[in-house]
Write a protein that holds these residues in place. Structure first.
Motif, PDB file in Angstrom:
ATOM      1  N   THR A  58      -4.042   9.742   2.999  1.00 46.66           N
ATOM      2  CA  THR A  58      -3.781   8.354   3.401  1.00 46.66           C
ATOM      3  C   THR A  58      -4.675   7.400   2.619  1.00 46.66           C
ATOM      4  O   THR A  58      -4.226   6.341   2.151  1.00 46.66           O
ATOM      5  CB  THR A  58      -4.026   8.178   4.914  1.00 46.66           C
ATOM      6  OG1 THR A  58      -3.084   8.968   5.638  1.00 46.66           O
ATOM      7  CG2 THR A  58      -3.869   6.715   5.326  1.00 46.66           C
ATOM      8  N   MET A  84      -3.347   7.219  -1.020  1.00 41.18           N
ATOM      9  CA  MET A  84      -2.126   6.413  -1.105  1.00 41.18           C
ATOM     10  C   MET A  84      -2.427   4.927  -0.955  1.00 41.18           C
ATOM     11  O   MET A  84      -1.923   4.085  -1.708  1.00 41.18           O
ATOM     12  CB  MET A  84      -1.128   6.847  -0.019  1.00 41.18           C
ATOM     13  CG  MET A  84      -0.455   8.167  -0.267  1.00 41.18           C
ATOM     14  SD  MET A  84       0.862   8.519   0.947  1.00 41.18           S
ATOM     15  CE  MET A  84      -0.112   8.981   2.381  1.00 41.18           C
ATOM     16  N   THR A  85      -3.273   4.603   0.019  1.00 47.04           N
ATOM     17  CA  THR A  85      -3.604   3.201   0.285  1.00 47.04           C
ATOM     18  C   THR A  85      -4.371   2.583  -0.874  1.00 47.04           C
ATOM     19  O   THR A  85      -4.049   1.478  -1.322  1.00 47.04           O
ATOM     20  CB  THR A  85      -4.437   3.084   1.577  1.00 47.04           C
ATOM     21  OG1 THR A  85      -3.708   3.650   2.668  1.00 47.04           O
ATOM     22  CG2 THR A  85      -4.743   1.634   1.890  1.00 47.04           C
ATOM     23  N   THR A  87       2.075   3.747   4.934  1.00 50.95           N
ATOM     24  CA  THR A  87       1.798   5.140   4.561  1.00 50.95           C
ATOM     25  C   THR A  87       2.097   6.074   5.730  1.00 50.95           C
ATOM     26  O   THR A  87       2.529   7.211   5.525  1.00 50.95           O
ATOM     27  CB  THR A  87       0.326   5.332   4.139  1.00 50.95           C
ATOM     28  OG1 THR A  87      -0.552   5.062   5.243  1.00 50.95           O
ATOM     29  CG2 THR A  87      -0.032   4.427   2.974  1.00 50.95           C
TER      30      THR A  87
END
Length: 221
Positions: A19, A22-23, A164
């Motif tokens: 996460t 991705m962020t 996400t």
């Protein structure tokens, strides 16, 4: 509690890192696209420093269309484009493109709002001194709007974390994927509650950091 973390600790930690990856990657790319777009919206609008009605209308139209599409629909809609750019449509790599497409227009609109709050008198004063439009934008307008920009980016980051989590429904990985695969499909509610708690903590930390930074920048002027 100890038994839970022995069994699920590594899984949740891996989801947290996914996460975070991705962020972070999506946010950086979205800022690189969204900030210039926000500036373009400000300078090309009616009464802007480089007024261009046609360009403003096109940008405004595109941004409004993308922002009106829910992320989960956008995710499937641009699958061919994602495959072309990223080479895959699954996993962390496969979700970066739709996350950027979803977030960049949002950031552009937030940047536009922040930049429009800058006192026009300040801009006109620098224009009267013959300073170029590009320097006024980057060294005056953006500087004066720093506090609003940080608050806008804080909001965008929190929204991106939510996206996400939704991406986990299509196997993108991350905390959302863990909550769905283990918490929902395999009936492990404790896992779901833990991932929700981790997401809440992430959001609270980001919001607190963004708010404090914005206040500091506002005091510094």
């Amino acid at each position: 509690m100890a038994e839970f973390f022995v069994e699920w600790g590594d899984v949740i930690w891996e989801g947290f890192l996914q996460t975070l990856t991705m962020t972070s990657i999506s946010l950086v790319i979205a800022i690189l696209i969204g900030l210039p777009l926000g500036i373009l919206l400000v300078v090309t609008r009616q009464g802007g420093q480089s007024e261009n009605r046609w360009l403003y209308q096109v940008l405004n139209w595109i941004i409004n269309i993308i922002r009106s599409i829910p992320f989960i629909i956008l995710l499937f809609f641009i699958l061919p484009f994602t495959k072309l750019i990223a080479g895959t449509t699954i996993g962390v790599q496969g979700v970066i493109v739709p996350l950027v497409v979803y977030t960049a227009p949002y950031i552009a609109r937030l940047m536009e709002s922040a930049l429009l709050e800058v006192d026009k008198g300040i801009v006109e004063a620098y224009q009267s001194m013959g300073i170029s439009t590009s320097k006024i934008i980057w060294y005056v307008v953006v500087r004066e709007a720093r506090s609003g920009i940080i608050l806008g980016l804080t909001i965008a980051t929190i929204g991106l974390i939510g996206a996400t989590a939704m991406a986990g429904l299509v196997g993108a990985g991350g905390l959302g994927d863990i909550a769905f695969q283990y918490g929902h499909l395999r009936f492990e509610p404790t896992v779901m509650y833990t991932t929700i708690l981790v997401l809440i903590i992430m959001v609270q930390l980001i919001q607190s950091f963004g708010s404090q930074l914005a206040k500091r920048l506002k005091r510094e002027g």
